[in-house]
Design an enzyme around this catalytic site. Structure first.
Site, PDB file in Angstrom:
ATOM      1  N   CYS A  68       0.689  -1.341  -0.007  1.00 16.04           N
ATOM      2  CA  CYS A  68      -0.166   0.026  -0.132  1.00 16.04           C
ATOM      3  C   CYS A  68       0.748   1.191  -0.082  1.00 16.04           C
ATOM      4  O   CYS A  68       0.342   2.337  -0.658  1.00 16.04           O
ATOM      5  CB  CYS A  68      -0.864   0.079   1.135  1.00 16.04           C
ATOM      6  SG  CYS A  68      -1.598  -1.692   1.759  1.00 16.04           S
ATOM      7  N   MET A 123      -6.944   1.093  -8.054  1.00 20.56           N
ATOM      8  CA  MET A 123      -6.432   0.584  -6.909  1.00 20.56           C
ATOM      9  C   MET A 123      -6.916  -0.917  -7.236  1.00 20.56           C
ATOM     10  O   MET A 123      -7.855  -1.234  -7.535  1.00 20.56           O
ATOM     11  CB  MET A 123      -7.302   0.897  -5.543  1.00 20.56           C
ATOM     12  CG  MET A 123      -7.419  -0.008  -4.326  1.00 20.56           C
ATOM     13  SD  MET A 123      -6.851   0.573  -3.148  1.00 20.56           S
ATOM     14  CE  MET A 123      -7.274  -0.868  -1.953  1.00 20.56           C
TER      15      MET A 123
END
Ligand code: DHE
Length: 530
Positions: A52, A93
């Site tokens: 992330c 994402m």
């Protein structure tokens, strides 16, 4: 009488307390902070760093991905966060659960983690770098002559998840050696002479492979940061192979290393102020780095502040560097040279912009708005039959190739002169001065990740051809002659597929590679041919 908070306090403390009080007011309507054990925090921090932090930042303030600090994430329920993490978003994402990287339990853990304050990331000083520095083969024990093979046609191939780099002979297609490199190794770059290939891992480990050794071997390594993505070497005449520069995501700094041994020589922070609003930013990460061929300089792109640094290394013998700071655009990421290597074009991806830097006049030429989240890799240069010299980028956020004129003598210079449509988002684009084709991958297009789209340079309005593979395909690189294109099938049981650039037929396959991603031909990387 109501007590006036801060009236008798030093101004700085009053400001801190006032900020705290304002925080608790805006905390209304936020989800509670989920409780986590120390072990859960540790496990989650490891996953966060691996998957992330590249997009959202170690401090979670956002860049390629949005800000996900607790004041944002606590506006969402845990169930909503879990859905985003598991399934991904249309904004680019990845679906970490759906794509098989995180289990349902890990997804739940990460949703709770991002509603907690981020743990303080550790520092990494010059003395830490020095402690991590290892020379495996001293300079006087290395070969003095190049091998008889066509070593400038070797390829360095990343095996990402294995944390390894393989050196493949581009003529015989044989793997000559495989060496250990950093965790989730990210990119490779060649020294000016081409003799050394340098790798950088996401854990900040820089490694150096000697291609003159038989077989090529790991000669030195050093950890320059906790989290990193890029490095390059000194390419200017008189400084060939002398220094390496590597950029940190965390800590936000760059380190200058000795080019023969990787000994850490100097570290410079990039912490500072955003170019436009002048706001302090605690985490301005070093994104792409490129070495100038026409000055003793590196071009370093500082993501969060939007500043391009020209770092002059000509006085490094006295420990001195000089920085020229050029205002460009925020969220600088990847980029490459135009064909003359005077202009550097870099994507400010979260601002849908390509910034053009003139390295001769040392200024921003223009910020060009393209599509959603441009992502060129290093881009691709060719001569368009109508518009002449052009450079192009694909996009993370839409299926679009933006083709920009790089000929400063034209009145349409530095504008988008042509657009090609793709069926979805893409990661990389590539061509070669001898090729008549432009290749785009579709790696992050869920419906077409196994397809390469190939456009014709001579017939730019013709529909593109499609090459279909068994697995997800990523990143293209030509051989030295410019007549083969090497692509990676990105899988645990991955392979390199070599395509004949004229016929677009598969010529050869190199199997048994663990998650191959980037691959870099020595000659093309030495001379920045793309
Ligand atoms: Fe990369 C280039 C950062 C994810 C493969 N990537 C770059 C560059 C940067 C960057 C700053 C430019 C380096 C230069 O030229 O000096 N990459 C990041 C991220 O921050 C990001 C988005 C998220 C992360 O956590 O790392 C990210 N990158 C990826 C991937 O997922 C890829 C596809 C595979 C992998 O490594 O996990 C990937 N990036 C690459 C490659 C290049 C690259 C192969 C070099 C392209 C070239 O031809 O030069």
């Amino acid at each position: 009488m109501k007590k006036q908070i801060g009236s008798a306090l030093p101004p700085i403390l009053a400001a801190v307390l006032a900020a705290g009080i304002a925080g608790s007011v805006s905390a209304k309507g936020l989800q509670p902070v989920p409780k986590m054990t120390d072990q859960e925090m540790k496990d989650a921090a490891f996953i966060y760093f691996d998957r992330c932090s590249g997009c959202h930042g170690a401090l979670r303030k956002g860049a390629t991905g949005p800000n996900i600090t607790p004041e944002k994430t606590r506006k969402k329920t845990l169930a909503k966060l879990e859905k985003i993490i598991y399934e991904g978003t249309d904004g680019g994402m990845p679906g970490w659960g759906k794509d098989g990287f995180l289990t349902k339990e890990q997804t739940k853990l990460m949703a709770r983690f991002v509603q907690n304050d981020p743990p303080e990331p550790p520092q990494w000083n010059l003395k830490d770098m020095k402690k991590s520095w290892k020379v495996h083969v001293p300079v006087d024990k290395r070969p003095t002559k190049p091998p008889k093979s066509n070593w400038q046609n070797y390829f360095g191939v990343i095996q990402r998840d294995a944390g390894k780099v393989s050196i493949v002979d581009g003529d015989t297609k044989k793997i000559l050696s495989t060496v250990d490199s950093g965790f989730a190794v990210h990119i490779l770059r060649s020294s000016a002479s081409g003799r050394y290939m340098y790798a950088i891992g996401r854990d900040g480990r820089a490694s150096m492979v000697d291609l003159w050794a038989d077989p090529p071997n790991l000669v030195a390594e050093v950890r320059i940061a906790i989290d990193a993505r890029s490095l390059d070497t000194s390419k200017y005449k008189g400084f060939e192979d002398k220094y390496v520069v590597a950029g940190g995501y965390w800590p936000p700094h760059y380190a200058i290393l000795d080019g023969d041994t990787l000994e850490p020589l100097k570290v410079v922070s990039t912490i500072g102020y955003t170019y436009d609003t002048g706001d302090f930013h605690p985490e301005p990460r070093v994104a792409s780095i490129v070495a100038s061929h026409t000055a003793p300089e590196w071009i370093l792109n500082v993501k969060e502040t939007g500043i391009v640094l020209l770092v002059d290394y000509s006085r490094m013998d006295t420990g001195t560097v000089t920085e020229t700071m050029i205002n460009a655009e925020r969220f600088l990421h990847d980029g490459g040279w135009d064909s003359t290597k005077r202009y550097f074009l870099v994507a400010a991806n979260a601002r849908d912009t390509i910034s053009v830097i003139d390295t001769l006049e040392r200024k921003l030429v223009k910020n060009i708005v393209t599509g959603t989240k441009p992502h060129p890799g290093r881009g691709a240069n060719w001569v368009d039959p109508e518009f002449g010299k052009v450079w192009a980028t694909v996009h993370l956020g839409e299926g679009l190739v933006s083709i920009i004129s790089t000929d400063p003598t034209k009145d349409y210079a530095w504008t988008v002169v042509r657009e090609w449509k793709l069926d979805g988002n893409s990661l990389f684009i590539k061509t070669h001065p001898k090729s008549k084709h432009v290749y785009c991958d579709n790696t992050i297009n869920k419906n077409k990740s196994n397809v390469l789209t190939v456009f014709s340079i001579d017939n730019p309005t013709a529909p593109p051809k499609e090459l279909t593979f068994e697995k997800k395909v990523v990143h293209m690189e030509y051989n030295k002659a410019g007549d083969e294109v090497w692509v990676s099938l990105w899988d645990k049981d991955g392979e390199l597929v070599i395509i004949d650039d004229k016929t677009l037929k598969v010529k050869h396959r190199i199997k048994g590679l663990d998650n191959p991603t980037g691959k870099f031909n020595v000659y093309n990387t030495m001379y920045d041919i793309y």
